[in-house]
Structures are given as structure tokens and as C-alpha cells.
Design an enzyme around this catalytic site. Structure first.
Site, PDB file in Angstrom:
ATOM      1  N   ASP A 122       0.831  -1.220  -0.026  1.00 63.98           N
ATOM      2  CA  ASP A 122      -0.076  -0.115  -0.044  1.00 63.98           C
ATOM      3  C   ASP A 122       0.837   1.369   0.030  1.00 63.98           C
ATOM      4  O   ASP A 122       0.579   2.216  -0.796  1.00 63.98           O
ATOM      5  CB  ASP A 122      -0.919  -0.160   1.099  1.00 63.98           C
ATOM      6  CG  ASP A 122      -1.460  -1.612   1.585  1.00 63.98           C
ATOM      7  OD1 ASP A 122      -2.280  -1.891   0.623  1.00 63.98           O
ATOM      8  OD2 ASP A 122      -1.357  -2.099   2.439  1.00 63.98           O
ATOM      9  N   HIS A 171      -4.613  -3.389   6.381  1.00 67.11           N
ATOM     10  CA  HIS A 171      -4.636  -3.607   5.110  1.00 67.11           C
ATOM     11  C   HIS A 171      -5.798  -4.085   4.564  1.00 67.11           C
ATOM     12  O   HIS A 171      -5.918  -5.152   4.102  1.00 67.11           O
ATOM     13  CB  HIS A 171      -3.389  -4.455   4.690  1.00 67.11           C
ATOM     14  CG  HIS A 171      -3.172  -5.206   3.608  1.00 67.11           C
ATOM     15  ND1 HIS A 171      -2.652  -4.412   2.579  1.00 67.11           N
ATOM     16  CD2 HIS A 171      -3.632  -6.445   2.692  1.00 67.11           C
ATOM     17  CE1 HIS A 171      -2.593  -5.095   1.346  1.00 67.11           C
ATOM     18  NE2 HIS A 171      -3.088  -6.237   1.743  1.00 67.11           N
TER      19      HIS A 171
END
Length: 334
Positions: A159, A187
Site C-alpha cells: 500500500d 491492510h
């Protein structure tokens, strides 16, 4: 040459591992003078495929690979480990509730945590990739009480790298010119990609990202949703989940644990939230900005948090608390 280290990769017959194993074996992660004993674990039905992976690793003729062991047995896989990269998990199937996914994975990561506790070195560094990564990581840590919880982390570097890449694309610079983006929280699609403290190199000088982009509504809107939903976008386009980029992020994450972060830079990883100064409840596995030195991470303290950020940080913490509660119900009955 130093002594070989033992590195385990689970889900080793899968596609993330296929993109990852060569980089581990060629010295890109632990350095060009660090010999490695590579241990590959997968479930019994995958052993045929794993044999093929083993053959390919042998055929790479990598000088640092002292041995490659393929197994479906935990007592072999987890023995005397220096590093465990837990990629394998139960994937989400069509029509599967997130709750069902959590339940299946609690079982897996409870077993693997117990195996780490029983067989691995107490100094082992454990990196959880398999989703839901944060809660799987917390489950493994709770199931390995004799290993310090600081030794467990989960991957939010993908990410982090996605956020860097979006800013770089927007400004027409390379990702290398962007630093100190932050991924806060889970996440999942509630993660909060934050560039309030990020810097970009423009014409040889460092500028704040907000100042450089000059488009607050993009930074507070489309930028965030693009990063949050990037995994789904890749699946939609490729019909498979991110593997090459995930493997690259794992390499970045583990290399930073091993060698530390560059001066003046921080990275994102999911870690235990105990004692943080950002109002995130203790005992969650939450992604924070960290610096790393001597294989030990430290949360970057004292970053000012505005109301916009606060709300997003709280939202993802709430999701993690709910996941934890569900997981722990299963954990006590598993």
C-alpha cells in the site's frame, strides 16, 4: 562468508512466492554475502507443484542458496528459523463472508504461531502477508507467547509503495523522489494513505506533497480511494491478485528490517500498537510509520494529526478492533 540463515516462506507453491523466491535467493533481501537455507512450506495437495518450484530454484544455480527444503510438515518448516515470511492463507472465495474468511485463517495462523513458539528461534522475525494480514499477524503472535510481539509485523508496504507511485505519477517524477508517505491502520479498503508529512524532490529540493501537487481535493479524494482499491483493480484487470508488486513489497519490508531505514526516512508496516502516541487502542496490529535500526522498529512520534486524518485513523482502528473480536472468539474455540 557468514553462517547461513534459515528463511521460511509459506504458501510457497503460490504465485506471490513464485515472484519472491528468486529475489531472496539472489541476495537482494539479506545481502550479497549472506548464505541462506530456504525452507518452502505448503499444504500436501500442493507438493507436486512445490517440487517444480524446488527444481527451478536448483536450476537458478544461486551461489547463496546453501540448501532448499520443500515440506508440508510444520516441525520441519519452523525449525530454528531466523525469518518466517507467512504468505500462505485461505483465499476469499465467491460468496464467502469476511467472517468466514477470518475463521478459516484464525485456524491456520493459530497453528503456525504455535509452531513458531515450539520450533523457531526466539529471535525469529515474522512477516505476515496472507490476508487478512493484520489480524492473522495478531493471531500468530498471540499463539507464540515466548516470541517477543515486536518480532511480528504484517505487510502494508505494498500500500505504501502504491501511494508513492500515485504521487510520483501525478507529478511526473520517479517513486524514488517521493518519501515518507504513511499507511495507517488495516491492510484493507479502510486503510488511510496519508501524505500530510510526505516530501517530494522537485528540481533538487524537497517540497511537501500538498504544496507540490496543489490539488487538495484530489489528495483527499481520488488519491486515497485509488490506493485503497488498487488491489481490487489489479484483480479486475488481471483476473489474479497482485503478485509481482506484492513480492517486491515483501522484499522492501524484510530488507528494511534487516538493514534499517535510511536516515530521515520512514516506512509503513503493521505492528503491535502498544504505547503509541496516536490514540490507537493498545493490542491492535495496526500500520504505523516506523524507522528501523539494529533490526528493531520504532514508531515515528510527534507527527501532527489533523481532523481529516483523525477520522480516517479511527475508522480503520474500529474495523481492526471488530476483526480482532471476531478472531478471538474463534481463537478461544479453535
Amino acid at each position: 562468508m557468514s553462517e547461513p540463515i534459515r528463511v521460511l516462506v509459506t504458501g510457497a507453491a503460490g504465485q506471490i512466492a513464485y515472484s519472491l523466491l528468486y529475489s531472496i535467493g539472489n541476495g537482494s533481501v539479506f545481502g550479497k554475502d549472506q548464505p541462506i537455507i530456504l525452507v518452502l512450506l505448503d499444504i500436501t495437495p500442493m507438493m507436486g507443484v512445490l517440487d517444480g518450484v524446488l527444481m527451478e530454484l536448483q536450476d537458478c544455480a544461486l551461489p547463496l542458496l546453501k540448501d532448499v527444503i520443500a515440506t508440508d510438515k510444520e516441525e520441519i518448516a519452523f525449525k530454528d528459523l531466523d525469518v518466517a515470511i507467512l504468505v500462505g492463507s485461505m483465499p476469499r472465495r465467491d460468496g464467502m463472508e469476511r467472517k468466514d474468511l477470518l475463521k478459516a485463517n484464525v485456524k491456520i495462523f493459530k497453528c503456525q504461531g504455535a509452531a513458531l513458539d515450539k520450533y523457531a528461534k526466539k529471535s525469529v522475525k515474522v512477516i505476515v502477508v496472507g490476508n487478512p494480514a493484520n489480524t492473522n499477524c495478531l493471531t500468530a503472535s498471540k499463539s507464540a507467547p515466548s516470541i517477543p510481539k515486536e518480532n511480528f509485523s504484517c505487510l502494508t508496504r505494498l500500500d505504501h509503495n502504491r501511494a508513492k507511485a500515485q504521487i510520483a505519477l501525478k507529478l511526473g517524477v520517479t517513486s524514488d523522489d517521493v518519501k515518507n508517505v504513511i499507511i495507517w491502520g488495516n491492510h484493507s479498503s479502510t486503510q488511510y494513505p496519508d501524505v500530510n508529512h510526505a516530501k517530494v524532490k522537485l528540481q533538487a529540493k524537497e517540497v511537501g506533497v500538498y504544496e507540490a501537487v496543489k490539488d487538495d481535493s484530489w489528495l483527499k479524494g481520488e488519491f486515497i480511494t485509488t490506493v485503497q482499491q488498487r488491489g481490487a483493480a489489479v484483480i479486475k484487470a488481471r483476473k489474479l491478485s497482485s503478485a509481482m508488486s506484492a513480492a517486491k513489497a515483501i522484499c522492501d519490508h524484510v530488507r528494511d528490517i534487516w538493514f534499517g531505514t535510511p536516515e530521515g526516512e520512514f516506512v509503513s508496516m503493521g505492528i503491535i500498537s502498544d504505547g503509541n502516541s496516536y490514540g490507537v487502542p493498545d493490542d491492535l496490529l495496526y500500520s504505523f510509520p516506523v524507522t528501523i535500526k539494529d533490526k528493531t522498529w520504532k514508531i515515528v512520534e510527534g507527527l501532527p494529526i489533523n481532523d481529516f486524518s483523525r477520522e480516517k485513523m479511527d475508522l480503520t482502528a474500529k474495523e481492526l478492533a471488530e476483526e480482532k473480536e471476531t478472531a478471538f472468539e474463534f481463537l478461544s474455540s479453535a
